[in-house]
Design a protein around this motif. Structure first.
Motif, mmCIF file in Angstrom:
data_model
loop_
_atom_site.group_PDB
_atom_site.id
_atom_site.type_symbol
_atom_site.label_atom_id
_atom_site.label_comp_id
_atom_site.label_asym_id
_atom_site.label_seq_id
_atom_site.Cartn_x
_atom_site.Cartn_y
_atom_site.Cartn_z
ATOM 1 N N THR A 30 0.839 -1.208 0.000
ATOM 2 C CA THR A 30 0.000 0.000 0.000
ATOM 3 C C THR A 30 0.863 1.243 0.000
ATOM 4 O OG1 THR A 30 -0.128 -0.150 2.395
ATOM 5 C CG2 THR A 30 -2.052 -0.918 1.192
ATOM 6 N N ILE B 238 -5.185 0.676 -8.102
ATOM 7 C CA ILE B 238 -4.450 -0.574 -7.875
ATOM 8 C C ILE B 238 -3.621 -0.875 -9.114
ATOM 9 C CG2 ILE B 238 -4.686 -3.059 -7.483
ATOM 10 C CD1 ILE B 238 -7.297 -2.457 -6.054
ATOM 11 N N ARG C 49 -8.268 -9.275 -1.757
ATOM 12 C CA ARG C 49 -7.114 -8.427 -2.080
ATOM 13 C C ARG C 49 -5.916 -8.679 -1.167
ATOM 14 N NH1 ARG C 49 -9.029 -2.751 -2.461
ATOM 15 N NH2 ARG C 49 -10.522 -3.831 -3.783
ATOM 16 N N GLU D 181 -1.503 -0.940 -3.874
ATOM 17 C CA GLU D 181 -2.717 -0.133 -3.794
ATOM 18 C C GLU D 181 -2.377 1.267 -3.297
ATOM 19 O OE1 GLU D 181 -5.769 -1.966 -1.450
ATOM 20 O OE2 GLU D 181 -7.202 -0.359 -1.869
#
Ligand code: GLU
Length: 254
Positions: A186, A227, A244, A251
């Motif tokens: 992330t 994403i 996910r 992301e």
């Protein structure tokens, strides 16, 4: 959820440059599945130049890069959209081709026309398949690549999510081919990525990870989650939506 999905040339072509119809068909199956789950999809698909190039292998004489792009995209786009049309038809999904240029995103009547075209298609349940109009957009009229186009389309259509499919799982902490590099899962707003991004770019398309991350940052700052994932992984779209945490991707949190 309204999702813009961008599929890169490298996802849709085999090593020899020919159109990977099996992969295309698998992605169409997944998009049909997402629609059954209630999601609305806008597709931004590359692959015109690459598929035209493999179709016109017999061309012997030298063409300059503009001529190549114009000629290959003219042939390749016809082939590409025809495939999509037939594949989606099996699911009873009507698709429409949207070929666009940068001008259609500037603040003019062109923009309103572009906006209206997307709106009328979505309102009538026609799945838009967008690409740059490579046959006529040359030099300064060009988008940087289809990553840029997909970010603009995601914003214009007020998508909640943009998925950029490439032939790599996402952004790594170093060279992706180095086993010590790790996938960054992330990316929070404001995080600097310069030290991680590799200059290497994909072979079949114009984009690279630098451009993907620029687009992702800009698009996420407009409130759309982004994403980046590997379109060559089986069932990638389904896994991204349903599992996910266990699916490799990067992301960008908005
Ligand atoms: N529009 C180009 C094509 O369809 C791809 C541009 C890009 O690689 O981003 O071939």
């Amino acid at each position: 959820m309204r999702i813009t999905i961008k599929i890169g040339s490298n996802v849709l072509t085999r090593q020899d440059g020919s159109l990977d119809v099996t992969r295309m068909s698998a992605l169409v199956d997944q998009i049909a599945n997402l629609r059954n789950q209630g999601h609305e999809v806008i597709l931004v698909s590359s692959g015109a130049v690459a598929s035209g190039r493999s179709e016109l292998k017999h061309i012997q004489h030298d063409l300059d890069s503009v001529d190549q792009r114009q000629l290959f995209s003219a042939v390749g786009q016809a082939k590409l959209i025809n495939r999509y049309f037939e594949l989606f038809k099996e699911y009873g999904i009507a698709v429409g081709q949207v070929l666009t240029t940068k001008e259609n995103f500037s603040d003019t009547e062109h923009r309103r026309n572009q906006e209206n075209c997307m709106k009328v298609m979505l309102e009538n349940d026609v799945l838009p398949i967008v690409n740059e109009n490579d046959t006529v957009s040359v030099t300064e009229l060009m988008f940087t690549d289809n990553d840029e186009l997909s970010g603009l389309i995601a914003r214009m259509t007020q998508s909640q999510m943009l998925i950029i499919l490439s032939n790599i799982d996402g952004i790594y902490t170093g060279d992706p081919s180095n086993p010590a590099s790790q996938l960054i899962r992330t990316i929070e707003p404001g995080k600097r990525l310069d030290e991680f991004i590799q200059e290497k770019k994909s072979s079949a398309g114009r984009g690279g990870m630098q451009s993907k991350s620029n687009v992702a940052i800009q698009t996420a700052s407009a409130g759309i989650s982004v994403i980046i994932a590997n379109g060559k992984r089986d069932d990638i779209l389904i896994k991204l939506m349903n599992d996910r945490e266990n699916t490799p991707c990067t992301e960008f949190i908005c």
